[in-house]
Enzyme design. Structure first.
Site, short mmCIF file in Angstrom:
data_model
loop_
_atom_site.label_atom_id
_atom_site.label_comp_id
_atom_site.label_asym_id
_atom_site.label_seq_id
_atom_site.Cartn_x
_atom_site.Cartn_y
_atom_site.Cartn_z
N ASP A 122 5.66 6.69 0.04
CA ASP A 122 6.35 6.01 1.14
C ASP A 122 5.93 6.65 2.45
OD1 ASP A 122 7.86 8.31 1.62
OD2 ASP A 122 9.60 7.59 0.54
N GLN A 123 6.54 6.23 3.54
CA GLN A 123 6.04 6.68 4.82
C GLN A 123 6.32 8.15 5.11
OE1 GLN A 123 8.29 3.85 7.33
NE2 GLN A 123 9.15 5.63 8.37
#
Lengths: 150, 150, 150, 150
Positions: free
Chosen positions: B28-29
């Site tokens: 994920d980011q």
């Protein structure tokens, strides 16, 4: 199979709008959404298109023994979208040939209209045992009416 | 239900190792794996534990009408893991009470042994209609044998 | 770390409601939602809780250099949910100790109130480099106000 | 952009094989894999192709400031695959025009060779700030060598 021309606006095929927010789980380490999520958003668009335009949820369609498995998908990624961005999913649909259903989807940023992804999915009609079937007459009728409404 | 004590090493319950790489789709980011992926890796650990220790795939178990839906899960996140990192999934299992199955899983970096995540899942036994059942005798027998083997 | 007692109703911690529909992509071959999706729905609950109760999106919090990685999660699966079912996600939150944030989440069917899953997540506070930090004073102040409002 | 013709076998572009098992988390209520998982498997194919053919992991490429975001994807679904089925992912790659990279992927059942899904992805070259760049010379050289090796 000759693929239908992508993304040509289809006259008289009304589109439906769905808003959704990018989930954190849908981002990847590039900081934008991971590419496969687009297909999951396309599904959300189809689901709401059917509910609003056909007056029939896809869940109800499956309950009547009609399934719409994907046979083809095409995606063009046109711009990033970050966690919590609000997106607008615009969907239109029509019968493609005698036994195929096609959904065209465009996803843009809700606030700016900037493009995110567009594409189409093509679906077969099958029964619960995955045997190909013709679309039921009542379904084809509803599709024709949906295509005519504004 | 009183939860079993987490992560106590269970004597005589042999563990099985599975290696897997972090997929880009699982990041994920924040740059590490998204938290829910851990439950998907736990599933991979269970699948291989059953194949190797019980000599029975979970697919075969379902084919015989025995399902193992999750009723509880616990996760402790102990360190990051990045795209393409090679992880070692160590799984052990045992019957918990009369009609529950418990898997304990530890995931570490394969190269350094640094911890990534550990936890457990608890499963009910049901039939295809999701009605609770007792574990079949032959299944309980195999579990007992698996727990005794080195 | 001693885990906080699970699921005790916390007086004065207001809950927020979010509705979401089960996506087809979230189902599995058992016909209900796959277990890891619950953690993704918990994230949706946290996101809306922060937006509504703190007046601050989690995206804005990260933009200010404050990250909330998961350190622990607990899930109890209490009932199935099928594709297109409408769920109600109820979230409450509070500081746990000096440097932890805890979210308690309950997910029920919107129409019947039947339980689907409940649990909690515990989060650390870190900077962009994943170094533990104390929650900023302004954040703690907002949390205190959020806990007092009806 | 005129899309390259889909799925034409490219002479001299060697393919690489990766085996993977369908995870339970990748199934849906139709009993086969959910469509978006195919794009995640394509990613696994790309990752191993680069590692084996270029002698360079995609993680290492990003560490050098070269990113390969997707700009287009096409998928044809040709047959089902169930939980725990062992699949063979065959990947080939080549530069497409001056600043695009194209991967062609075929996924079949490992045991029977029955087709599951095939398609392609097209990638841009960007720097860490997502600005388009030309592929570095050393990268183009490795691609040329990879295309010549048996």
């Amino acid at each position: 199979m000759q693929p239908p021309p992508p993304h040509k606006p289809v006259p008289g095929k009304p589109a439906d709008l769905l808003n959704l927010r990018v989930r954190y789980s849908e981002t990847d380490q590039m900081g934008t959404f991971y590419n496969s999520r687009a297909l999951e958003w396309f599904e959300c668009g189809r689901t709401e298109w059917m509910r609003h335009r056909l007056g029939l949820s896809y869940a109800a369609l499956e309950a009547q023994g009609v399934y719409l498995p994907l046979v083809e998908a095409h995606l063009e990624f046109r711009g990033g979208a970050r966690y919590d961005d609000l997106l607008a999913v615009s969907t239109s649909a029509g019968l493609a040939g005698r036994a195929r259903l096609r959904f065209d989807v465009q996803i843009n940023h809700q606030s700016t209209g900037n493009p995110v992804v567009r594409g189409y999915t093509i679906h077969a009609f099958t029964d619960a045992a995955r045997k190909p079937i013709r679309p039921p007459d009542w379904f084809a009728d509803r599709m024709t009416k949906a295509a005519k409404s504004p």
